[in-house]
Write an enzyme that holds these catalytic residues in place. Structure first.
Site, short mmCIF file in Angstrom:
data_model
loop_
_atom_site.label_atom_id
_atom_site.label_comp_id
_atom_site.label_asym_id
_atom_site.label_seq_id
_atom_site.Cartn_x
_atom_site.Cartn_y
_atom_site.Cartn_z
N TYR A 53 10.14 -1.10 -5.01
CA TYR A 53 9.80 -0.21 -3.89
C TYR A 53 10.58 1.08 -4.03
O TYR A 53 11.72 1.21 -3.59
CB TYR A 53 10.09 -0.89 -2.55
CG TYR A 53 9.21 -2.08 -2.25
CD1 TYR A 53 8.03 -2.31 -2.97
CD2 TYR A 53 9.53 -2.99 -1.24
CE1 TYR A 53 7.21 -3.39 -2.69
CE2 TYR A 53 8.72 -4.08 -0.95
CZ TYR A 53 7.56 -4.27 -1.69
OH TYR A 53 6.76 -5.36 -1.41
N HIS A 128 7.22 -11.32 -8.26
CA HIS A 128 6.39 -10.36 -7.53
C HIS A 128 4.89 -10.44 -7.84
O HIS A 128 4.07 -10.42 -6.93
CB HIS A 128 6.90 -8.94 -7.82
CG HIS A 128 6.55 -7.95 -6.77
ND1 HIS A 128 7.31 -6.83 -6.52
CD2 HIS A 128 5.51 -7.86 -5.91
CE1 HIS A 128 6.76 -6.12 -5.54
NE2 HIS A 128 5.66 -6.73 -5.16
N SER A 208 1.06 -6.45 4.34
CA SER A 208 0.07 -5.53 4.91
C SER A 208 -0.76 -6.22 5.98
O SER A 208 -2.00 -6.11 5.99
CB SER A 208 -0.85 -4.94 3.82
OG SER A 208 -0.16 -4.01 3.03
N PRO A 209 -0.14 -6.95 6.91
CA PRO A 209 -0.91 -7.68 7.92
C PRO A 209 -1.68 -6.79 8.88
O PRO A 209 -2.65 -7.24 9.50
CB PRO A 209 0.16 -8.48 8.67
CG PRO A 209 1.40 -7.67 8.51
CD PRO A 209 1.31 -7.10 7.12
N GLY A 211 -3.12 -3.91 7.89
CA GLY A 211 -4.10 -3.11 7.15
C GLY A 211 -3.53 -2.22 6.07
O GLY A 211 -4.29 -1.61 5.31
N GLY A 212 -2.21 -2.11 5.98
CA GLY A 212 -1.62 -1.31 4.92
C GLY A 212 -1.00 -0.02 5.41
O GLY A 212 -1.21 0.40 6.56
N GLY A 214 -0.22 3.48 6.54
CA GLY A 214 -1.04 4.55 7.10
C GLY A 214 -2.30 4.09 7.80
O GLY A 214 -3.06 4.92 8.33
#
Length: 284
Positions: A53, A128, A208-209, A211-212, A214
């Site tokens: 990250y 990962h 991303s529960p 939606g991700g 932004g």
């Protein structure tokens, strides 16, 4: 804050995904640190990070260092926070992504994460992503070695299918404690993995529960049922989404990413939203 379990450790039912704090579009350092502090103050005791990250290969490990700095600043208030990190995903020049699941790399990546996090043993270390150039048994075997060496307390995997989950647990001698896969209202294809984890008693951590990056703010617009049920409960569509996930199985622990203190506080409140059977059926 309600709690759930990862292996033999009790954690908050909602975790914090650290990725938005370090990739492209990330907030300034002060706001990033404030977001981690807000999570812990809201009762979050699971923080998910990864060495990859970062913006690119030049600041690899940025998120691990950021999380470690934030937790040090909290002092004893951070006691009991489980930090989960991942290895096997790499960054390249220009911001691209690559894979390396070789045992040699995973061992070196774990050592580097230990230093960045400033710990003697990593709470939860996750492979990962599968590397198609390396046999999975070799990569999973490296995880087993890290467990045996005491460098990691618990082991998990991320982005794997049911057969691979079973294989990982076999190679680890029944010590697989978590699976982290993408899951959201608009990405339901990991339902089989969620169901398998429920059967096996393994924690399932949806990434991303909402939606991700932004897209969380648009969740209610994209899924009207979530917005309508949220209004009935005096909650946000995001809270209803997380409550819906929590109701799927006792092993589910969503890890919404946040880049603002307000958003993780809102997510943490999802554990107080009680949905009826009819509402859950409608959301399904």
């Amino acid at each position: 804050m309600r709690t759930r379990r990862i292996g033999d450790v009790e954690v908050s039912a909602i975790g914090l995904g650290g990725m938005p704090l370090s990739v492209e579009g990330r907030p300034d350092r002060e706001r990033a640190l404030a977001t981690v502090r807000a999570a812990v103050e809201a009762g979050v005791t699971l923080i998910d990070t990864a060495d990859a990250y970062s913006l690119d290969d030049t600041d690899f490990g940025h998120n691990e260092e950021l999380i470690a700095e934030a937790l040090r600043g909290l002092g004893s208030a951070a006691d009991g926070v489980l930090v989960a990190t991942k290895g096997g995903h790499t960054r390249v020049a220009g911001g691209g992504w690559a894979l390396n699941g070789s045992p040699e790399y995973l061992r070196s990546a774990c050592d580097a994460s230990l230093k960045r996090l400033g710990v003697e043993a990593i709470d939860l270390y996750q492979f990962h992503r599968p590397d198609p150039t390396v046999p999975l048994t070799d990569s999973f075997g490296a995880l087993a070695e890290l467990l045996d060496a005491g460098k990691v307390k618990q082991a998990g995997i991320s982005n794997f299918n049911p057969d691979e989950i079973r294989l990982a647990n076999e190679v680890l001698g029944g010590r697989l404690v978590s699976v982290q896969n993408q899951f959201s209202p608009s990405f339901r294809s990991s339902e089989p993995e969620l169901e398998l984890c429920a059967e096996m008693g393994i924690a399932f951590l949806p990434w991303s529960p909402l939606g991700g990056i932004g897209k969380a703010g648009e969740l209610g617009e994209r899924n009207s049922a979530f917005a309508e049920i949220a209004e009935a409960h005096g909650a946000s569509p995001q809270q209803v989404c997380l409550a819906w996930m929590l109701a799927k199985a006792p092993v589910v622990i969503p890890i919404p990413g946040s880049s603002r203190p307000e958003s993780i506080r809102n997510s943490a409140g999802a554990t107080h939203v009680e949905l009826t059977a009819d509402e859950l059926a409608r959301l399904d």
